[in-house]
Design a protein around this motif. Structure first.
Motif, PDB file in Angstrom:
ATOM      1  N   LEU A  60       0.644  -1.247  -0.169  1.00 29.18           N
ATOM      2  CA  LEU A  60       0.299   0.013   0.008  1.00 29.18           C
ATOM      3  C   LEU A  60       0.600   1.540  -0.085  1.00 29.18           C
ATOM      4  O   LEU A  60       1.886   1.244   0.840  1.00 29.18           O
ATOM      5  CB  LEU A  60      -0.580   0.269   0.965  1.00 29.18           C
ATOM      6  N   THR A  61       0.514   1.753  -0.677  1.00 25.40           N
ATOM      7  CA  THR A  61       1.516   3.168  -0.837  1.00 25.40           C
ATOM      8  C   THR A  61       0.724   4.236  -0.531  1.00 25.40           C
ATOM      9  O   THR A  61       1.396   5.084  -0.003  1.00 25.40           O
ATOM     10  CB  THR A  61       1.169   4.205  -2.828  1.00 25.40           C
ATOM     11  N   ARG A  62      -0.242   4.177   0.933  1.00 25.14           N
ATOM     12  CA  ARG A  62      -0.956   4.811   1.569  1.00 25.14           C
ATOM     13  C   ARG A  62      -1.938   4.052   2.492  1.00 25.14           C
ATOM     14  O   ARG A  62      -1.867   2.953   1.698  1.00 25.14           O
ATOM     15  CB  ARG A  62      -1.656   6.421   1.171  1.00 25.14           C
ATOM     16  N   ASP A  63      -2.298   4.898   3.259  1.00 21.99           N
ATOM     17  CA  ASP A  63      -3.636   4.038   4.181  1.00 21.99           C
ATOM     18  C   ASP A  63      -4.851   3.852   2.970  1.00 21.99           C
ATOM     19  O   ASP A  63      -4.690   4.846   2.842  1.00 21.99           O
ATOM     20  CB  ASP A  63      -3.367   4.681   5.616  1.00 21.99           C
ATOM     21  N   VAL A  64      -5.571   3.350   4.041  1.00 21.16           N
ATOM     22  CA  VAL A  64      -6.547   3.607   2.896  1.00 21.16           C
ATOM     23  C   VAL A  64      -7.200   4.937   2.886  1.00 21.16           C
ATOM     24  O   VAL A  64      -8.336   4.029   4.404  1.00 21.16           O
ATOM     25  CB  VAL A  64      -7.704   2.082   3.663  1.00 21.16           C
ATOM     26  N   ASP A  65      -8.369   4.673   2.268  1.00 22.28           N
ATOM     27  CA  ASP A  65      -9.125   6.009   2.270  1.00 22.28           C
ATOM     28  C   ASP A  65     -10.978   5.404   2.629  1.00 22.28           C
ATOM     29  O   ASP A  65     -11.281   5.141   1.174  1.00 22.28           O
ATOM     30  CB  ASP A  65      -9.099   7.075   1.172  1.00 22.28           C
ATOM     31  N   LEU A  66     -10.947   5.271   3.452  1.00 17.65           N
ATOM     32  CA  LEU A  66     -12.581   4.720   3.607  1.00 17.65           C
ATOM     33  C   LEU A  66     -13.198   5.740   3.729  1.00 17.65           C
ATOM     34  O   LEU A  66     -13.207   6.446   4.960  1.00 17.65           O
ATOM     35  CB  LEU A  66     -12.378   3.639   5.371  1.00 17.65           C
ATOM     36  N   ARG A  67     -14.676   5.422   3.347  1.00 18.74           N
ATOM     37  CA  ARG A  67     -15.815   6.419   3.147  1.00 18.74           C
ATOM     38  C   ARG A  67     -16.848   6.077   3.516  1.00 18.74           C
ATOM     39  O   ARG A  67     -16.551   4.712   3.416  1.00 18.74           O
ATOM     40  CB  ARG A  67     -15.391   7.748   2.055  1.00 18.74           C
ATOM     41  N   TYR A  68     -17.971   6.050   3.419  1.00 20.83           N
ATOM     42  CA  TYR A  68     -19.195   5.670   3.843  1.00 20.83           C
ATOM     43  C   TYR A  68     -19.952   6.251   2.555  1.00 20.83           C
ATOM     44  O   TYR A  68     -19.780   7.211   2.125  1.00 20.83           O
ATOM     45  CB  TYR A  68     -20.177   5.810   4.859  1.00 20.83           C
ATOM     46  N   THR A  69     -20.818   5.880   1.971  1.00 24.22           N
ATOM     47  CA  THR A  69     -22.358   6.273   1.076  1.00 24.22           C
ATOM     48  C   THR A  69     -23.114   6.785   1.324  1.00 24.22           C
ATOM     49  O   THR A  69     -23.192   6.284   2.738  1.00 24.22           O
ATOM     50  CB  THR A  69     -22.170   4.912  -0.442  1.00 24.22           C
ATOM     51  N   PRO A  70     -23.855   8.059   0.697  1.00 24.28           N
ATOM     52  CA  PRO A  70     -25.122   8.301   1.048  1.00 24.28           C
ATOM     53  C   PRO A  70     -25.863   6.983   2.194  1.00 24.28           C
ATOM     54  O   PRO A  70     -26.424   7.028   2.788  1.00 24.28           O
ATOM     55  CB  PRO A  70     -25.704   9.025   0.341  1.00 24.28           C
ATOM     56  N   SER A  71     -25.782   6.383   1.587  1.00 20.22           N
ATOM     57  CA  SER A  71     -27.066   4.625   1.484  1.00 20.22           C
ATOM     58  C   SER A  71     -26.328   4.126   2.926  1.00 20.22           C
ATOM     59  O   SER A  71     -27.001   3.118   3.865  1.00 20.22           O
ATOM     60  CB  SER A  71     -26.804   3.641   0.710  1.00 20.22           C
ATOM     61  N   GLY A  72     -25.146   4.394   3.357  1.00 15.35           N
ATOM     62  CA  GLY A  72     -24.228   3.508   4.987  1.00 15.35           C
ATOM     63  C   GLY A  72     -23.464   2.788   4.131  1.00 15.35           C
ATOM     64  O   GLY A  72     -22.983   1.923   5.184  1.00 15.35           O
ATOM     65  N   ALA A  73     -22.926   2.411   2.968  1.00 19.10           N
ATOM     66  CA  ALA A  73     -22.529   1.170   2.314  1.00 19.10           C
ATOM     67  C   ALA A  73     -20.580   1.657   2.323  1.00 19.10           C
ATOM     68  O   ALA A  73     -20.159   3.160   2.143  1.00 19.10           O
ATOM     69  CB  ALA A  73     -22.201   0.634   1.202  1.00 19.10           C
ATOM     70  N   ALA A  74     -19.938   1.498   2.984  1.00 22.32           N
ATOM     71  CA  ALA A  74     -18.213   1.759   3.428  1.00 22.32           C
ATOM     72  C   ALA A  74     -17.686   1.277   2.140  1.00 22.32           C
ATOM     73  O   ALA A  74     -17.899   0.301   1.469  1.00 22.32           O
ATOM     74  CB  ALA A  74     -17.687   0.534   4.595  1.00 22.32           C
ATOM     75  N   VAL A  75     -16.590   1.829   1.690  1.00 15.15           N
ATOM     76  CA  VAL A  75     -16.513   2.039   0.140  1.00 15.15           C
ATOM     77  C   VAL A  75     -14.914   2.014   0.718  1.00 15.15           C
ATOM     78  O   VAL A  75     -14.449   3.235   1.443  1.00 15.15           O
ATOM     79  CB  VAL A  75     -16.476   2.400  -0.725  1.00 15.15           C
ATOM     80  N   GLY A  76     -13.562   1.919   0.312  1.00 17.08           N
ATOM     81  CA  GLY A  76     -12.307   2.096   0.680  1.00 17.08           C
ATOM     82  C   GLY A  76     -11.036   2.269  -1.140  1.00 17.08           C
ATOM     83  O   GLY A  76     -11.659   1.813  -1.463  1.00 17.08           O
ATOM     84  N   ASN A  77     -10.516   3.944  -0.502  1.00 13.87           N
ATOM     85  CA  ASN A  77     -10.097   3.540  -2.307  1.00 13.87           C
ATOM     86  C   ASN A  77      -8.142   3.235  -1.361  1.00 13.87           C
ATOM     87  O   ASN A  77      -8.509   4.005  -0.707  1.00 13.87           O
ATOM     88  CB  ASN A  77     -10.250   4.612  -2.668  1.00 13.87           C
TER      89      ASN A  77
END
Length: 173
Positions: free
Chosen positions: A11-28
């Protein structure tokens, strides 16, 4: 039709963890993957591959990895596009992660100050070779390979031959 990719990298950086408006987690995150050959200077180049991971897997991946972690991922390549604020069409190609594997102990990379740079595993590009106790040979300079018998060992099960009793409530996923 087959769309499948398997990658091993850091990994080049820590995972960018966000949540969609419906509450689903998404990591980039971006994975640095060494090329098999060297350049004209005898150095190994790397490809930096954008990846996305969804839902509970994204939360687990973000919790158990950090910048520099050696991971294996399995997924599919996806191309999407959107219109940015300037009205330009932007195309994005990324790997949608379906499965992942942590390829080194969690503590192995903390003592390693490589700033996320890919590491050459002594000319060995296969992290599954030269394993000791199911750990990759690249252990961030830690020479005990998990065989430390004292109570401060990175592997809490290294000195025990006893059966481990784990309930489903103890698992993080």
């Amino acid at each position: 039709m087959i769309n499948r990719t398997t990658l091993t990298g850091r990994l080049t950086r820590d995972v960018d963890l966000r949540y969609t408006p419906s509450g689903a987690a998404v990591g980039n995150f971006t994975l640095a993957v060494d090329r098999r050959f060297t350049n004209q200077n005898g150095e190994r180049d790397a490809d930096f591959i954008n990846c996305v991971i969804w839902r509970k897997s994204a939360e687990n991946f973000a919790n158990f990895t950090h910048k520099g972690s050696l991971v294996g991922i399995d997924g599919r390549i996806q191309t999407r596009n959107y219109e940015n604020q300037q009205g330009q069409r932007v195309y994005v190609t990324e790997v949608v992660v379906e499965n992942f594997a942590l390829l080194e102990p969690r503590s192995a990379n903390h003592s390693n100050n490589n700033n996320g740079a890919p590491q050459n595993n002594s000319g060995n590009n296969n992290p599954f070779e030269n394993q000791n106790n199911n750990q990759p040979s690249n252990n961030g300079g830690n020479s005990n390979n998990g065989n430390n018998m004292n109570n401060n060992s990175a592997d809490p099960f290294a000195s025990s031959g006893d059966q481990i009793d784990i309930s489903d409530d103890d698992l993080p996923f």
